[in-house]
Write an enzyme that holds these catalytic residues in place. Structure first.
Site, short mmCIF file in Angstrom:
data_model
loop_
_atom_site.label_atom_id
_atom_site.label_comp_id
_atom_site.label_asym_id
_atom_site.label_seq_id
_atom_site.Cartn_x
_atom_site.Cartn_y
_atom_site.Cartn_z
N THR A 34 -8.19 -2.07 17.95
CA THR A 34 -7.05 -2.53 17.15
C THR A 34 -5.77 -2.50 17.97
O THR A 34 -5.00 -3.47 17.97
CB THR A 34 -6.92 -1.65 15.88
OG1 THR A 34 -8.20 -1.53 15.28
CG2 THR A 34 -5.95 -2.23 14.90
N ARG A 91 -0.89 2.90 12.73
CA ARG A 91 -2.17 3.56 12.37
C ARG A 91 -1.89 5.04 12.19
O ARG A 91 -1.19 5.66 13.00
CB ARG A 91 -3.23 3.36 13.45
CG ARG A 91 -4.46 4.23 13.19
CD ARG A 91 -5.61 3.92 14.09
NE ARG A 91 -6.26 2.67 13.71
CZ ARG A 91 -7.45 2.29 14.17
NH1 ARG A 91 -8.11 3.04 15.04
NH2 ARG A 91 -7.98 1.14 13.78
N HIS A 141 -7.78 -1.05 6.09
CA HIS A 141 -7.70 -1.57 7.46
C HIS A 141 -7.70 -3.10 7.32
O HIS A 141 -8.69 -3.77 7.60
CB HIS A 141 -8.91 -1.08 8.26
CG HIS A 141 -8.81 -1.27 9.75
ND1 HIS A 141 -7.85 -2.03 10.36
CD2 HIS A 141 -9.58 -0.76 10.75
CE1 HIS A 141 -8.03 -1.99 11.67
NE2 HIS A 141 -9.07 -1.23 11.93
N1 CP Z 1 -12.58 -1.20 14.41
C1 CP Z 1 -11.57 -0.38 14.82
O1 CP Z 1 -10.60 -0.14 14.09
O2 CP Z 1 -11.72 0.08 16.09
P1 CP Z 1 -10.65 1.00 16.85
O3 CP Z 1 -10.66 2.33 16.17
O4 CP Z 1 -11.17 1.07 18.27
O5 CP Z 1 -9.31 0.35 16.75
#
Ligand code: CP
Length: 330
Positions: free
Chosen positions: A55, A104, A132
């Site tokens: 992300t 995040r 998400h």
């Molecule tokens: N799918 C996803 O959110 O992966 P990351 O945690 O690597 O961002």
């Protein structure tokens, strides 16, 4: 839209608009110069208070492909370690002049709270178990690109649904776009009040695997579990993992999806993760164009402030038919 916090806030029309815009940015990314000046003079801060590979990297790339200035805030090396609050941290970054914050956080609701502390647009890049939304968009985009539409497709979401923000976002996005969603998990990994969700539930993967169009596997989120919710990884794999044997019973046209990161050997066998039906890396690739669409939507035409001295800046249009849209800062 000013912010993207949750798929719950978006209508089917808005989702489809974002997916259509993603088509345009996919075309931009295929160009020799995969960049447009749409967000020139805009500043995007990536504020990740929780780890990420896909992300964070794809938002970084997406903002740069749109010619925005990108600043990455690293919580581990920030003054949070000296006791500064998130509110003071956000207001400090905001005071430097920021147009969008991509956030995040391990706690649900933090991106929404941050909208109260900044005038910048806020994009939720994953908050706790809650949402998400850009993952849901890129998953929906990937399904649409294979089948033309989600209408009438059966999507099974398998695994740790209880702790999964991806599952919550995907259930809302997929059902709004016309798919039928089937949750497959042991009872202990289903969310509370599952009967209130617009889904069907199955406790056996074997009983449904031959009849689904999309199998979306979720990671077992050990970091969000404070109790043992299944006996062992081995037993989980035996009941819910996509083994080579189960993969043979899945339709030859079905898609095998996983948002990553994968636990190979638990929810998906190593060889199956590389099956021709697997869209895992395609999902990652689509993430860049989807996040370009989201950043363009929250910062683009509605709030675009062209520089009268620079005719190029008056055209944020990513339309591939528009030759001006290929010009970008190099
Ligand atoms: N799918 C996803 O959110 O992966 P990351 O945690 O690597 O961002």
């Amino acid at each position: 839209m000013k912010h993207l916090l949750s798929i719950a806030d978006t209508s089917r029309g808005e989702l489809e608009e974002l997916l259509d815009l993603t088509d345009n940015f996919k075309e931009v990314l295929a160009r020799k110069v995969p960049k447009v000046p749409a967000l020139r003079n805009k500043t995007v801060v990536l504020a990740f208070f929780e780890d990420s590979t896909r992300t964070r990297t794809s938002f970084d790339m997406a903002a740069k492909r749109l010619s925005a200035d990108v600043v990455t805030f690293s919580s581990s090396s920030s003054s949070l370690s000296k006791g500064e609050s998130i509110r003071d941290t956000i207001q400090t970054i905001s005071a430097m002049g920021v147009d969008a914050m991509v956030v995040r956080h391990r706690s649900s609701g933090v991106p929404a709270q941050i909208t109260q502390w900044t005038d910048a647009s806020v994009v939720n890049a994953g908050d706790g178990w809650h949402q998400h939304p850009t993952q849901a968009l890129l998953d929906a985009y990937t399904i649409r690109s294979h089948f033309g539409s989600l209408e009438g497709k059966t999507v099974a979401i398998v695994g740790d649904i209880k702790h999964s923000r991806v599952a919550r976002s995907n259930i809302e996005a997929f059902t709004k776009l016309g798919a039928e969603v089937l949750l497959v998990a042991p009872r202990t990994l289903l969310p509370a009040r599952v009967e209130e969700l617009p889904v069907k539930v199955a406790q056996s993967l074997d009983s449904v695997i031959a009849d689904i169009d999309v199998l979306s596997l979720l990671r077992i989120q050990a970091e969000r579990q404070d109790e043992a919710l299944f006996p062992s990884a081995r037993e989980y794999r035996a009941g819910y993992g996509l083994t080579g044997e189960r993969a043979k019973r899945l339709s030859s046209n079905a898609l095998i999806m996983h948002p990553g990161p994968m636990n190979r050997g638990i929810e998906i066998d190593a060889a199956v993760a590389d099956d021709p039906r697997s869209t895992v890396l395609e999902q990652v690739g689509n993430g860049v164009a989807v996040r370009m669409a989201v950043l363009f939507n929250v910062l683009g035409p509605g709030s675009f402030d062209p520089d009268p001295a620079d005719p190029d800046s008056a055209n944020p249009d990513p339309n591939p038919a528009n030759p001006d849209s290929e010009r970008a800062d190099q």
